[in-house]
Design an enzyme around this catalytic site. Structure first.
Site, short mmCIF file in Angstrom:
data_model
loop_
_atom_site.label_atom_id
_atom_site.label_comp_id
_atom_site.label_asym_id
_atom_site.label_seq_id
_atom_site.Cartn_x
_atom_site.Cartn_y
_atom_site.Cartn_z
N ASN A 101 0.85 -1.19 0.00
CA ASN A 101 0.00 0.00 0.00
C ASN A 101 0.88 1.23 0.00
O ASN A 101 2.11 1.14 0.00
CB ASN A 101 -0.96 -0.02 1.20
CG ASN A 101 -0.18 -0.06 2.50
OD1 ASN A 101 0.49 0.90 2.85
ND2 ASN A 101 -0.24 -1.18 3.20
N LYS B 241 9.52 -15.83 -11.51
CA LYS B 241 8.71 -14.67 -11.90
C LYS B 241 7.54 -15.16 -12.77
O LYS B 241 7.75 -15.93 -13.72
CB LYS B 241 9.59 -13.70 -12.70
CG LYS B 241 8.93 -12.43 -13.07
CD LYS B 241 9.90 -11.49 -13.74
CE LYS B 241 9.15 -10.35 -14.38
NZ LYS B 241 9.64 -10.01 -15.69
N PHE C 147 -4.45 3.13 14.89
CA PHE C 147 -4.73 4.11 13.85
C PHE C 147 -5.79 3.51 12.94
O PHE C 147 -5.96 2.30 12.88
CB PHE C 147 -3.45 4.39 13.04
CG PHE C 147 -2.73 5.63 13.48
CD1 PHE C 147 -1.97 5.60 14.62
CD2 PHE C 147 -2.82 6.81 12.76
CE1 PHE C 147 -1.29 6.73 15.05
CE2 PHE C 147 -2.16 7.95 13.16
CZ PHE C 147 -1.39 7.91 14.30
N LYS D 153 -13.73 0.39 15.63
CA LYS D 153 -12.41 -0.25 15.79
C LYS D 153 -11.90 -0.08 17.22
O LYS D 153 -11.26 -0.98 17.77
CB LYS D 153 -11.41 0.35 14.80
CG LYS D 153 -11.64 -0.21 13.40
CD LYS D 153 -10.64 0.26 12.36
CE LYS D 153 -10.99 -0.39 11.02
NZ LYS D 153 -10.52 0.30 9.86
#
Ligand code: PMT
Length: 409
Positions: A211, A290, A326, A340
């Site tokens: 991310n 790969k 967070f 949360k």
């Protein structure tokens, strides 16, 4: 509280080493950060860098001579240390270190240090053999016993061509120790664990799922906690940020590695902050080679990673440990944050509004709402460093700190 150099008065003592030129950059940076910098040079230092260079960079006269009085008629070595917040001696040669260890007072810099009742930070820089000589080792120990802060030099190739320990570190590293000396230590005695950055979940030798987390927010929390007196461990995925000076750094790549590192380190910590953006899923199968573009589509099975924060919520001793999570949310910020907070048994959650322009992933600024069982507080849209300080301010103002070390794990 502000953990920066703005408004601080710093005496920089420069002694005779080739590394003196690097300190010109330090003085320039400090001055740009709005510190008032008084440079004191030994005679040997002036052979390496002209006093005019430091005068131009600090915008102030440079002090070289013990027997000249200040413009206002004061005595330089007394006035300098009386008005300053700290003294940094960089580069500190073996000669200066020896003279300070013996309490010599035969030039302006040594008398200024002897007259000082403020933090003194010594940054040794010299040839590796000189640095490792038992006499230098003994003198540095003496300086530590006198309450001076000694910054360990870097290793590498030196100006003399030899390789080893003795290079002057970069300012970014030293600055953290200096700020720790001059900031209020309101996190003193706390042991803080911060996670930061993204995780990477590989699926072949060159590709991975990840991310956009840069690590900036987590690194800012680690940096500011250290400055405010805490002992800090930073567990980080592959971030774009330099490792902050003074923190114990643990590098990980995948969510499972982060899980293991957190489980190894959380038990003796009094504050745990999970600012990392952990991949919820990893690839069920990793290809040895790969992956080739043989077909027009590729179906990849994902499996769930451990929810590190949720497990911490279960495992933490909430009487002794403060658990801060967070969350990155783009809608129903407060509702999602509160879910949360409760679901993961957190003491506090910092919710990023990632729909707000210029906040959240990658950028330098953030917009955070703090939520706990008592209520909500929206912080300013500001730099991540300032946001980190505001989070610590909130924790302290709301008396959320647990009595540090009150009970061993
Ligand atoms: O790194 P920057 O570029 O500075 O960006 C900062 C940030 C936006 C990444 C950061 O401030 C932030 O919001 N981090 C948490 C992002 C996130 O993963 O949110 P979440 O809602 O998916 O997770 C909630 C919490 O659970 C987080 O504390 C996360 O660390 C934790 N978690 C999530 C999944 C998982 N498997 N394990 C976890 O511990």
């Amino acid at each position: 509280m502000s953990t920066s150099f703005a408004g601080k008065r710093v005496v920089v003592g420069v002694t005779g080493s080739i590394a003196a030129f690097k300190v010109a950059g330090w003085v320039s940076t400090l001055t740009k950060e709005e510190a008032l910098v008084d440079v004191v040079m030994t005679e040997a230092a002036t052979k390496f860098v002209a006093p005019m260079t430091f005068a131009a960079l600090s915008g102030r006269p440079v002090f070289e001579d013990m027997f000249t009085t200040e413009q206002q008629g004061g005595i330089s070595h007394i006035g300098l240390s009386r008005e300053a917040d700290c003294i940094i001696i960089a580069p500190a040669t073996a000669q200066t270190i020896a003279r300070l260890a013996y309490g010599m007072a035969d030039d302006l810099l040594s008398t200024t240090v002897l007259a000082a009742r403020i933090p003194v930070i010594i940054c040794p820089a010299m040839n590796v053999q000189m640095y490792e000589h038992p006499a230098t080792t003994r003198n540095l120990k003496t300086l530590l016993s006198l309450g001076y802060q000694v910054i360990e030099p870097d290793s590498g190739v030196m100006a003399c061509g030899e390789e080893g320990s003795g290079r002057l570190p970069e300012w970014e590293q030293v600055a953290e120790f200096v700020l720790r000396e001059i900031c209020t230590k309101d996190l003193g005695g706390q042991k803080v664990l911060v996670t930061a950055g993204p995780t990477r979940e590989p699926y072949d030798p060159v590709r991975f799922i990840s991310n956009r987390s840069s690590g900036k927010m987590g690194y800012a929390l680690a940096r500011t906690a250290f400055r405010r007196g805490a002992e800090v461990t930073l567990i980080s995925g592959p971030a774009t940020q330099p490792v902050p000076g003074g923190v114990h750094f643990v590098s990980v790549t995948t969510a499972v590695e982060m899980y293991k590192a957190v489980m190894d380190h959380f038990q003796d910590k009094s504050i745990i902050v999970k600012a990392a953006a952990v991949s919820d899923f990893r690839c069920a199968k990793q290809f040895d080679q790969k992956i080739k573009k043989d077909s027009s589509s590729l179906i990849m099975e994902l499996e769930q990673n451990p929810d590190i924060l949720k497990e911490l919520g279960e495992l933490c001793d909430h009487d002794r440990q403060l658990l801060i999570g967070f969350a990155a949310e783009s809608s129903n910020i407060k509702e999602e944050g509160r879910k949360k907070l409760i679901g993961k048994k957190l003491d506090l959650i910092a919710v990023n509004d990632i729909s707000s322009a210029g906040a959240g992933f990658e950028v330098d600024n953030n917009q955070v709402t703090l939520i706990d069982s008592a209520g909500e507080a929206q912080l300013l849209h500001t730099s991540k460093l300032k946001t980190a300080d505001l989070i610590w301010d909130h924790v302290i103002a709301n008396k959320m700190l647990k009595p540090a070390g009150s009970k061993s794990p």
